[in-house]
Design a protein around this motif. Structure first.
Motif, PDB file in Angstrom:
ATOM      1  N   LYS A   1       0.645  -1.229   0.004  1.00 28.46           N
ATOM      2  CA  LYS A   1      -0.005  -0.031   0.031  1.00 28.46           C
ATOM      3  C   LYS A   1       0.748   1.327  -0.195  1.00 28.46           C
ATOM      4  O   LYS A   1       1.506   1.481   0.973  1.00 28.46           O
ATOM      5  N   LEU A   2       0.744   2.197  -1.082  1.00 26.66           N
ATOM      6  CA  LEU A   2       1.600   3.412  -1.234  1.00 26.66           C
ATOM      7  C   LEU A   2       0.726   4.485  -0.739  1.00 26.66           C
ATOM      8  O   LEU A   2      -0.503   4.469  -0.762  1.00 26.66           O
ATOM      9  N   SER A   3       1.471   5.559  -0.229  1.00 22.82           N
ATOM     10  CA  SER A   3       0.798   6.713  -0.023  1.00 22.82           C
ATOM     11  C   SER A   3       0.662   7.751  -0.868  1.00 22.82           C
ATOM     12  O   SER A   3       1.596   7.678  -1.659  1.00 22.82           O
ATOM     13  N   ALA A   4      -0.209   8.762  -0.760  1.00 20.76           N
ATOM     14  CA  ALA A   4      -0.303  10.007  -1.601  1.00 20.76           C
ATOM     15  C   ALA A   4       1.067  10.667  -1.714  1.00 20.76           C
ATOM     16  O   ALA A   4       1.704  11.027  -0.747  1.00 20.76           O
TER      17      ALA A   4
ATOM     18  N   ASP B   1       3.673   9.373  -3.155  1.00 18.24           N
ATOM     19  CA  ASP B   1       4.596   8.097  -3.668  1.00 18.24           C
ATOM     20  C   ASP B   1       4.590   8.027  -4.886  1.00 18.24           C
ATOM     21  O   ASP B   1       3.951   8.178  -5.737  1.00 18.24           O
TER      22      ASP B   1
ATOM     23  N   LYS C   1      -3.817   9.281  -3.974  1.00 18.03           N
ATOM     24  CA  LYS C   1      -4.297   8.941  -2.774  1.00 18.03           C
ATOM     25  C   LYS C   1      -3.732   7.582  -2.287  1.00 18.03           C
ATOM     26  O   LYS C   1      -3.406   7.040  -3.387  1.00 18.03           O
ATOM     27  N   ASP C   2      -3.863   7.344  -1.225  1.00 19.00           N
ATOM     28  CA  ASP C   2      -3.395   5.890  -0.741  1.00 19.00           C
ATOM     29  C   ASP C   2      -4.015   4.610  -1.653  1.00 19.00           C
ATOM     30  O   ASP C   2      -5.300   4.785  -1.565  1.00 19.00           O
ATOM     31  N   GLU C   3      -3.236   3.813  -1.872  1.00 18.61           N
ATOM     32  CA  GLU C   3      -3.852   2.667  -2.760  1.00 18.61           C
ATOM     33  C   GLU C   3      -2.977   1.619  -2.822  1.00 18.61           C
ATOM     34  O   GLU C   3      -1.649   1.658  -2.576  1.00 18.61           O
ATOM     35  N   TRP C   4      -3.431   0.236  -3.043  1.00 23.80           N
ATOM     36  CA  TRP C   4      -2.625  -0.827  -3.015  1.00 23.80           C
ATOM     37  C   TRP C   4      -2.092  -0.885  -4.599  1.00 23.80           C
ATOM     38  O   TRP C   4      -2.854  -0.655  -5.528  1.00 23.80           O
TER      39      TRP C   4
ATOM     40  N   ALA D   1      -8.017   1.563  -3.149  1.00 17.81           N
ATOM     41  CA  ALA D   1      -7.773   1.924  -1.467  1.00 17.81           C
ATOM     42  C   ALA D   1      -7.956   0.715  -0.834  1.00 17.81           C
ATOM     43  O   ALA D   1      -7.564   0.597   0.295  1.00 17.81           O
TER      44      ALA D   1
END
Length: 409
Positions: free
Chosen positions: A293-296, A298, A310-313, A358
């Motif tokens: 899961k990366l963060s907004a 990245d 936005k945060d997403e896998w 997400a």
């Protein structure tokens, strides 16, 4: 505290990875299966699956498109990466297939070694060290120049059998074949050689329709002139995939498609694809090797091609453009994973990243289909439409990719 968290995440990831099931070595090769079962040992990261039914159906459709003419299947460049031996084994039993055409001598011999019985046309040159093997294995050798004719005639001096040959005429493509203004002389010379038998006479058409029509006229005039002189030209063929669709006058005694055999049209959105719906013959699959899961803010890749808003896998597949998966996939392609379609967001030499959103139920080890018949978006045609690229670019897989043959899927 940061060290403990990092170690815990690493141990969780390692535990998931260790639990991944893999593909048994007994599945690989030409063993037919009616369905694909998840494996238990001896892993493969990614692989191709081929369908006998689809290949045979496409051969039938293509023959029907050409008013029941036989099909000489072009399987050059390792059948566009799908496996020349594997595809030839599938099509060798088709009543619609006349034989196979390749451009490399060693690949022609590989087909015979694999047990292929139908005719094999070598459209390219060969090293003299392979000459006798080619003759003994009944490979049809192309006469594309005066030098090629002399090489083949020299072979016949040491052979007890007639050598099957093909007259390769350049009617305007400009890259290969006997220039048409020299063709009559060389053709009559080949015909007069007792050790040679002319099995085919052919040319290759360009894409622009008006010029292709002129090529057909030049070719037909030559055939008529040779016939008047008593030269047996064998069976004639002109039509690659594009002309087969677009120019009925190109069909001659047989047609010579390449990409159509694999269920793809040369271009996306061709009208013929609606009238003649070919079957996708293959699936490209890969297992998920990493899930994070990366963060907004990245980014992904050396060039930071994809930026997370936005945060997403993000799932990583261990296949990239170095393996033959089209790098253009990152411009709109989809991947099927656990019944849902996800966008491809990055392709590098060895990896492909897909965005899962997400929240996700995807696990490391789950199997993704990058190309296949299950959804319109991931068929060869669908892929071409999404990335706005012609279909040849998506079939360029490396020979080392494992292949599994199915009766149907």
């Amino acid at each position: 505290m940061l060290i403990d968290t990092s170690r815990r995440k690493f141990m969780e990831y390692a535990a998931i990875t260790a639990s991944v099931v893999a593909l048994p070595s007994s599945l690989w090769g030409s063993t037919a299966r009616s369905k694909f079962d998840l494996p238990k040992e001896n892993s493969a990261d990614f692989w191709l699956e081929l369908s006998r039914k689809a290949y045979h159906k496409n051969a039938e459709i293509i023959s029907t498109m050409a008013n029941q003419k036989p099909v000489l299947a072009v399987i050059k460049n390792n059948a566009y990466g799908l496996g020349d031996v594997e595809v030839a084994k599938i099509l060798d039993t088709s009543v619609h297939i006349e034989g196979f055409a390749l451009v490399k001598a060693d690949r022609a011999l590989a087909l015979r070694k694999a047990g292929i019985k139908k005719n094999i046309l070598l459209m390219g040159d060969f090293d003299e060290s392979l000459g006798q093997d080619l003759v003994e294995n009944d490979i049809v050798l192309s006469i594309f120049s005066a030098h090629a004719l002399q090489k083949i005639k020299s072979l016949s001096n040491n052979s007890k059998k007639q050598i099957s040959t093909a007259l390769y005429i350049d009617t305007g493509l400009g890259r290969m074949g006997i220039p048409f203004n020299q063709a009559f002389e060389l053709a009559t010379a080949a015909s007069g050689s007792l050790g040679l038998n002319i099995k085919y006479t052919f040319s290759t058409l360009t894409t622009p329709k008006d010029f292709a029509k002129e090529q057909i006229r030049i070719f037909n005039d030559l055939i008529q002139e040779l016939s008047r002189e008593g030269v047996n030209v064998g069976k004639t063929h002109l039509a690659p995939s594009f002309s087969l669709i677009d120019l009925p006058s190109s069909h001659q005694d047989m047609v010579r498609p390449g990409i159509l055999i694999h269920g793809s049209y040369p271009l996306a959105n061709m009208d013929a694809s609606k009238k003649w719906p070919l079957m996708p013959t293959y699936r490209l699959k890969s297992r998920v090797m990493r899930l994070e899961k990366l963060s907004a803010g990245d980014t992904i890749g050396f060039s930071r091609f994809y930026k997370v808003t936005k945060d997403e896998w993000i799932a990583t597949l261990p296949i990239g453009w170095g393996d033959g998966y089209d790098s253009g996939a990152e411009n709109g392609a989809k991947v099927l994973l656990n019944g849902a379609l996800y966008p491809v967001i990055n392709v590098n030499a060895n990896h492909t990243n897909i965005s899962l959103g997400a929240n996700t139920m995807v696990k490391v080890g789950d199997i993704a289909t990058l190309i296949g018949p299950e959804k319109p978006e991931i068929t060869p045609e669908g892929f071409g439409k999404l990335v706005k690229r012609h279909n040849y670019l998506q079939i360029n897989y490396k020979e080392s990719i494992p292949k599994l043959i199915f009766d149907v899927f």
